[in-house]
Scaffold this active site. Sequence first.
Site, short mmCIF file in Angstrom:
data_model
loop_
_atom_site.label_atom_id
_atom_site.label_comp_id
_atom_site.label_asym_id
_atom_site.label_seq_id
_atom_site.Cartn_x
_atom_site.Cartn_y
_atom_site.Cartn_z
N GLN A 28 2.08 5.97 -3.88
CA GLN A 28 3.16 6.52 -4.93
C GLN A 28 2.95 5.70 -6.28
O GLN A 28 2.81 4.65 -6.17
CB GLN A 28 4.62 6.85 -4.87
N HIS A 58 -2.21 -5.81 -3.21
CA HIS A 58 -3.36 -4.96 -3.32
C HIS A 58 -4.49 -5.52 -2.44
O HIS A 58 -4.83 -6.47 -2.58
CB HIS A 58 -3.80 -4.74 -4.78
N PRO A 70 -11.16 -0.80 -2.93
CA PRO A 70 -11.76 -1.90 -3.71
C PRO A 70 -13.08 -2.26 -2.95
O PRO A 70 -14.10 -2.49 -3.43
CB PRO A 70 -10.66 -2.86 -3.56
N HIS A 109 0.71 -1.21 -0.14
CA HIS A 109 -0.16 0.04 0.10
C HIS A 109 0.92 1.28 0.16
O HIS A 109 0.69 2.15 0.90
CB HIS A 109 -0.87 0.03 1.13
N CYS A 110 1.68 1.32 -0.94
CA CYS A 110 2.45 2.71 -1.14
C CYS A 110 1.72 3.56 -2.05
O CYS A 110 1.30 3.32 -3.02
CB CYS A 110 3.77 2.22 -1.85
N TRP A 142 -8.91 2.66 -6.02
CA TRP A 142 -9.01 3.25 -4.84
C TRP A 142 -10.19 2.43 -4.04
O TRP A 142 -11.07 2.16 -4.51
CB TRP A 142 -9.54 4.59 -4.76
O1 0FX Z 1 -3.68 2.08 2.48
P1 0FX Z 1 -5.17 1.73 2.13
O2 0FX Z 1 -5.70 0.81 2.50
O3 0FX Z 1 -5.21 1.61 0.35
C1 0FX Z 1 -5.33 2.54 -0.90
C2 0FX Z 1 -6.09 2.08 -1.75
O4 0FX Z 1 -7.32 1.48 -1.48
C3 0FX Z 1 -5.07 0.93 -2.52
O5 0FX Z 1 -6.02 0.36 -3.75
C4 0FX Z 1 -3.89 1.36 -2.81
N1 0FX Z 1 -3.11 0.18 -3.64
C5 0FX Z 1 -3.24 1.96 -1.59
C6 0FX Z 1 -1.90 2.69 -1.90
O6 0FX Z 1 -3.86 2.94 -0.88
O7 0FX Z 1 -5.81 3.23 2.25
P2 0FX Z 1 -6.15 4.02 3.44
O8 0FX Z 1 -5.23 3.61 4.65
O9 0FX Z 1 -6.07 5.53 2.98
O10 0FX Z 1 -7.92 3.71 3.70
C7 0FX Z 1 -8.30 2.37 4.23
C8 0FX Z 1 -9.72 2.39 4.20
O11 0FX Z 1 -10.17 3.50 5.00
C9 0FX Z 1 -10.32 2.47 2.71
O12 0FX Z 1 -10.21 1.31 2.26
C10 0FX Z 1 -11.68 2.87 3.45
C11 0FX Z 1 -11.41 3.75 4.52
N2 0FX Z 1 -11.62 5.25 4.43
C12 0FX Z 1 -10.35 6.01 4.09
C13 0FX Z 1 -10.57 7.25 3.93
C14 0FX Z 1 -9.05 8.39 3.67
C15 0FX Z 1 -12.61 6.01 4.35
O13 0FX Z 1 -13.60 5.14 4.55
N3 0FX Z 1 -12.79 7.33 4.13
C16 0FX Z 1 -11.83 8.03 4.05
O14 0FX Z 1 -11.81 9.32 3.75
#
Ligand code: 0FX
Length: 242
Positions: free
Chosen positions: A73, A89, A101, A70-71, A99
């Site tokens: 960039q 992923h 999934p 989950h980088c 974004w």
């Molecule tokens: O690190 P990550 O779980 O994953 C995201 C992308 O979904 C993924 O496809 C990509 N490869 C990776 C680099 O970045 O993202 P997160 O920690 O920003 O968010 C985790 C979960 O939190 C997300 O699936 C849904 C929830 N969320 C997050 C944000 C920022 C929300 O419900 N609302 C939000 O505003």
Amino acid sequence: MVLTDNEYLYENMKEIIDCDEYRDMNFNFYYSDRNIAFNSRYLTNDFKPINVKGKVDEIIAKYQLVLSLHCKQLFPSKLVNSVRCVNIHPGYNPYNRGWFPQVFSIINKLPIGATIHEMDENLDSGNIIVQEKIEILSWETSFDIYNKVQNLEVKLLKQHLHDIIDHSYESIYPKVEGNINLKKDFEALCKIDLDKSITFREAIDYFRAMSFSGYKNAYFIDQEGRKVFIDINLDVVCNDEV
Ligand code: 0FX
């Protein structure tokens, strides 16, 4: 080289490699330079910020394998075409690549799970090394599914890390192109059109998809122009409890 902007995967990855199997290998951990939260929490000699775009030649010269956990960039083409880059992923490729999934899978019913794949020039695309699906139950929210997906990601990493490092696996390119959702698709989803007619089934799925503890996602604008956020609470009673 391990690149991650995800705390849970970072902590678990460190645990996975903390054993004799990996003792003689050298892992260098980096997070994205714009990840300000990590700067205050982690910044140490063992976990440093990096801007991948600006360091492509150095990375190519120094590393045999780049792992993206989950980088946040995009990897430049030159990087993915010069060094083996492997991504984990939180989705079941090629469905709902991009974004968040699980949010889209709850709504569009496409499969959800976790995928470890070689990276190519496209988003969440490339030969699949391993993947596994998870089931979405009727009372589960985005938060519930995300937690199940993360546990699965750690399980797959544990099971396959050695083979990934050794390059001793067979990978397959998905037969279909699938679909991609971007950050702007999620943002568009957040605003509720109060005049739209949908079924209860669709409405419940929508609110499940938008409910994630700690985040305010779905909202409507009331008559006075105020933004009102909504999330949903579901309680399941199993048949033997009735
Ligand atoms: O690190 P990550 O779980 O994953 C995201 C992308 O979904 C993924 O496809 C990509 N490869 C990776 C680099 O970045 O993202 P997160 O920690 O920003 O968010 C985790 C979960 O939190 C997300 O699936 C849904 C929830 N969320 C997050 C944000 C920022 C929300 O419900 N609302 C939000 O505003």
